[in-house]
Design a protein around this motif. Structure first.
Motif, mmCIF file in Angstrom:
data_model
loop_
_atom_site.group_PDB
_atom_site.id
_atom_site.type_symbol
_atom_site.label_atom_id
_atom_site.label_comp_id
_atom_site.label_asym_id
_atom_site.label_seq_id
_atom_site.Cartn_x
_atom_site.Cartn_y
_atom_site.Cartn_z
ATOM 1 N N ILE A 140 18.817 41.734 22.171
ATOM 2 C CA ILE A 140 17.473 42.280 22.377
ATOM 3 C C ILE A 140 16.879 41.583 23.593
ATOM 4 O O ILE A 140 16.867 40.352 23.658
ATOM 5 C CB ILE A 140 16.567 42.033 21.158
ATOM 6 N N THR A 141 16.420 42.372 24.560
ATOM 7 C CA THR A 141 15.845 41.787 25.762
ATOM 8 C C THR A 141 14.507 42.442 26.101
ATOM 9 O O THR A 141 14.375 43.667 26.001
ATOM 10 C CB THR A 141 16.822 41.901 26.953
ATOM 11 N N PRO A 142 13.513 41.651 26.472
ATOM 12 C CA PRO A 142 12.229 42.237 26.878
ATOM 13 C C PRO A 142 12.351 42.843 28.275
ATOM 14 O O PRO A 142 13.083 42.329 29.124
ATOM 15 C CB PRO A 142 11.277 41.049 26.874
ATOM 16 N N LYS A 172 11.151 45.915 12.612
ATOM 17 C CA LYS A 172 10.989 47.366 12.725
ATOM 18 C C LYS A 172 12.304 48.104 12.519
ATOM 19 O O LYS A 172 12.313 49.255 12.095
ATOM 20 C CB LYS A 172 10.396 47.735 14.086
ATOM 21 N N LEU A 173 13.416 47.456 12.831
ATOM 22 C CA LEU A 173 14.727 48.112 12.727
ATOM 23 C C LEU A 173 15.487 47.733 11.462
ATOM 24 O O LEU A 173 16.632 48.138 11.292
ATOM 25 C CB LEU A 173 15.575 47.764 13.961
ATOM 26 N N ILE A 174 14.863 47.002 10.562
ATOM 27 C CA ILE A 174 15.540 46.502 9.369
ATOM 28 C C ILE A 174 16.086 47.630 8.484
ATOM 29 O O ILE A 174 17.106 47.467 7.822
ATOM 30 C CB ILE A 174 14.628 45.548 8.554
ATOM 31 N N SER A 222 11.388 39.086 16.918
ATOM 32 C CA SER A 222 11.385 39.156 15.455
ATOM 33 C C SER A 222 10.682 40.419 14.958
ATOM 34 O O SER A 222 11.076 40.993 13.936
ATOM 35 C CB SER A 222 10.752 37.907 14.852
ATOM 36 N N ASP A 223 9.675 40.885 15.681
ATOM 37 C CA ASP A 223 9.004 42.138 15.347
ATOM 38 C C ASP A 223 9.959 43.318 15.536
ATOM 39 O O ASP A 223 9.962 44.256 14.738
ATOM 40 C CB ASP A 223 7.744 42.301 16.197
ATOM 41 N N PHE A 236 11.000 46.475 24.561
ATOM 42 C CA PHE A 236 12.256 45.752 24.436
ATOM 43 C C PHE A 236 13.415 46.742 24.490
ATOM 44 O O PHE A 236 13.291 47.872 24.020
ATOM 45 C CB PHE A 236 12.330 45.012 23.098
ATOM 46 N N LYS A 237 14.535 46.313 25.048
ATOM 47 C CA LYS A 237 15.765 47.099 25.037
ATOM 48 C C LYS A 237 16.699 46.449 24.034
ATOM 49 O O LYS A 237 16.937 45.240 24.074
ATOM 50 C CB LYS A 237 16.412 47.130 26.418
#
Length: 69
Positions: A47-49, A36-38, A31-32, A3-4
């Motif tokens: 966020i884009t795949p 991870k960035l929380i 959501s993952d 993801f970017k």
């Protein structure tokens, strides 16, 4: 999947194009990625795949580096 993530360094910053950063992260879903960035104080804009030719294009860029949340 890769993801970017487009983000501002500081959660309190208003989104301004000139200060927008990006990173690449491997995750199962959007959501993952957020989970991870929380721990980072990022103001996530988008966020884009990345798949197929989009991923190939990004991999050719100098700044391409996949981070581990």
């Amino acid at each position: 999947m890769i993801f970017k993530v487009f983000f501002q360094e500081n959660y309190t910053q208003a989104p301004v194009r000139e200060r927008t950063n990006s990173l690449y992260i491997e995750a199962e879903s959007v959501s993952d990625v957020r989970a991870k960035l929380i721990e980072h104080p990022y103001n996530i804009e988008y966020i884009t795949p990345l798949t197929g030719s989009f991923l190939e294009y990004e991999q050719q860029r100098d700044g391409y580096k996949v981070v581990n949340g």
